[in-house]
Design an enzyme around this catalytic site. Structure first.
Site, PDB file in Angstrom:
ATOM      1  N   GLU A  34       0.644  -0.798   0.137  1.00 39.43           N
ATOM      2  CA  GLU A  34      -0.040  -0.193   0.079  1.00 39.43           C
ATOM      3  C   GLU A  34       0.807   1.425  -0.232  1.00 39.43           C
ATOM      4  O   GLU A  34       2.080   1.276   0.505  1.00 39.43           O
ATOM      5  CB  GLU A  34      -0.966   0.162   1.242  1.00 39.43           C
ATOM      6  CG  GLU A  34      -0.312  -0.611   2.292  1.00 39.43           C
ATOM      7  CD  GLU A  34      -0.592   1.065   3.311  1.00 39.43           C
ATOM      8  OE1 GLU A  34       0.136   2.276   2.453  1.00 39.43           O
ATOM      9  OE2 GLU A  34      -0.600   0.878   5.000  1.00 39.43           O
ATOM     10  N   ARG A  37      -0.325  -2.196  12.366  1.00 42.78           N
ATOM     11  CA  ARG A  37      -0.946  -3.328  11.047  1.00 42.78           C
ATOM     12  C   ARG A  37      -0.983  -2.657   9.559  1.00 42.78           C
ATOM     13  O   ARG A  37      -2.451  -2.587   9.430  1.00 42.78           O
ATOM     14  CB  ARG A  37      -2.262  -3.777  11.973  1.00 42.78           C
ATOM     15  CG  ARG A  37      -2.079  -4.370  13.103  1.00 42.78           C
ATOM     16  CD  ARG A  37      -3.493  -5.063  13.804  1.00 42.78           C
ATOM     17  NE  ARG A  37      -3.853  -6.900  13.491  1.00 42.78           N
ATOM     18  CZ  ARG A  37      -3.101  -7.080  13.276  1.00 42.78           C
ATOM     19  NH1 ARG A  37      -1.859  -7.506  14.904  1.00 42.78           N
ATOM     20  NH2 ARG A  37      -3.704  -8.324  13.194  1.00 42.78           N
ATOM     21  N   CYS A  68       7.473  -1.373  -1.920  1.00 42.83           N
ATOM     22  CA  CYS A  68       8.900  -2.456  -1.776  1.00 42.83           C
ATOM     23  C   CYS A  68       9.876  -2.329  -0.071  1.00 42.83           C
ATOM     24  O   CYS A  68      10.616  -3.526   0.201  1.00 42.83           O
ATOM     25  CB  CYS A  68       9.951  -2.817  -2.772  1.00 42.83           C
ATOM     26  SG  CYS A  68      10.364  -1.406  -3.566  1.00 42.83           S
ATOM     27  N   HIS A  96      13.462  -0.642  -7.486  1.00 43.66           N
ATOM     28  CA  HIS A  96      13.227  -1.646  -6.211  1.00 43.66           C
ATOM     29  C   HIS A  96      13.912  -2.668  -5.122  1.00 43.66           C
ATOM     30  O   HIS A  96      14.911  -2.945  -5.577  1.00 43.66           O
ATOM     31  CB  HIS A  96      12.157  -2.837  -6.877  1.00 43.66           C
ATOM     32  CG  HIS A  96      11.939  -4.067  -6.164  1.00 43.66           C
ATOM     33  ND1 HIS A  96      10.479  -3.633  -5.787  1.00 43.66           N
ATOM     34  CD2 HIS A  96      12.250  -5.331  -6.316  1.00 43.66           C
ATOM     35  CE1 HIS A  96      10.385  -4.630  -5.460  1.00 43.66           C
ATOM     36  NE2 HIS A  96      10.717  -5.844  -5.625  1.00 43.66           N
ATOM     37  N   ASP A 146      10.806 -12.091  -2.566  1.00 42.14           N
ATOM     38  CA  ASP A 146      10.031 -11.129  -2.657  1.00 42.14           C
ATOM     39  C   ASP A 146       8.092 -10.976  -2.055  1.00 42.14           C
ATOM     40  O   ASP A 146       6.740 -11.499  -2.512  1.00 42.14           O
ATOM     41  CB  ASP A 146      10.220 -10.211  -3.945  1.00 42.14           C
ATOM     42  CG  ASP A 146      10.014  -9.462  -4.167  1.00 42.14           C
ATOM     43  OD1 ASP A 146       9.607  -8.456  -3.359  1.00 42.14           O
ATOM     44  OD2 ASP A 146      10.702  -8.619  -5.503  1.00 42.14           O
TER      45      ASP A 146
END
Length: 261
Positions: free
Chosen positions: A40, A65, A70, A108, A122
């Site tokens: 998110e 939470r 990435c 990334h 990943d």
């Protein structure tokens, strides 16, 4: 990461502590993480600082939470794996765009885990492999998400999913802080796709569920897809129901198109 933090992290992803750091446990950990912790970009949309330290990532993903993108997801997961006895290295990658060109270095973050051989792990790329991939295998590797191939490219590897290139791995190990400058750019630059879209997505038993702006998207394992436009009130409820995220209001900058990852 101390014992209390490890226990809380494992509770967050719904798994008991594995007996030993082996391939079977790694496979279970990756799948559980993908199913429990969403990819998110709410912090980007809300202007929240993204701090790449082990403690800050643990607090966000476990105590609050939340999910993340990435650098946060794989950064936190690397710390958990290390605390469980795995040998983990952070790898940088350059993501392929739709035009076939690769993005900047450190575009990334992925992980290398050394067991009987090297594995690619990943949990921070959205739609990607459900299970770890062998880094030393050059033939196709079957996964519930598709067929993955790792092809040599100079000193690194290109990772392909169903024949389409996903990202180019740099096989040198890096420290978490090395990803800080590009993480900052991704979270703040108007040229970053993360600042132009808001997304929240996680793996489900049926496939994948994604909230892109105020569009709720369900993707089946068979490739089926359904979309529904939500009101602001319905979108807030969807964040709670599907991702366990409590928001007082939607990010004002949330457009209606999904992010690339």
């Amino acid at each position: 990461m101390d014992g209390r933090q490890v226990a809380a992290y494992l509770d967050r992803i719904g798994l008991p502590r594995p007996g030993q750091p082996d391939a079977a446990a790694l496979r279970a950990l990756q799948l559980a993480h993908l199913s429990a912790v969403p990819f998110e970009t709410l912090s980007v949309a809300r202007g929240e600082p993204i701090v790449l330290t082990e403690q800050a990532l643990w607090e966000k993903l476990v105590e609050r939470r939340r999910g993340g993108f990435c650098y946060e997801l794989n950064g936190a997961f690397a710390a958990l794996l290390g605390a469980l006895g795995y040998r983990v290295e952070l790898l940088a990658a350059r993501v392929f765009g739709k035009d076939g060109r690769v993005g900047p270095p450190f575009d990334h973050m992925a992980l290398r885990v050394e067991l009987d051989g090297p594995w690619l792990v990943d949990v921070g790329f959205g739609r990607f492999s459900h299970h770890p991939l062998r880094l030393d295998e050059r033939g196709p590797q079957a996964d519930p998400a598709g067929r993955f191939t790792l092809a040599e490219h100079g000193p690194g590897l290109d990772v392909l999913m169903d024949g389409d290139p996903q990202y180019r791995l740099d096989l040198r190990p890096y420290a978490l802080a090395d990803f800080g400058p590009t993480c900052w750019w991704q979270a703040t630059s108007p040229d970053s796709h993360f600042t132009r879209s808001t997304t929240c997505s996680r793996l489900t038993a049926e496939g994948r569920i994604t909230l892109a702006g105020t569009r709720l998207i369900r993707t089946g394992a068979d490739g089926s897809r359904s979309e529904r436009e939500l009101t602001a009130e319905q979108a807030l409820a969807a964040y709670r129901e599907h991702f366990g995220i409590e928001l007082d209001e939607l990010p004002v900058s949330a457009p209606l198109r999904p992010a690339r990852h």
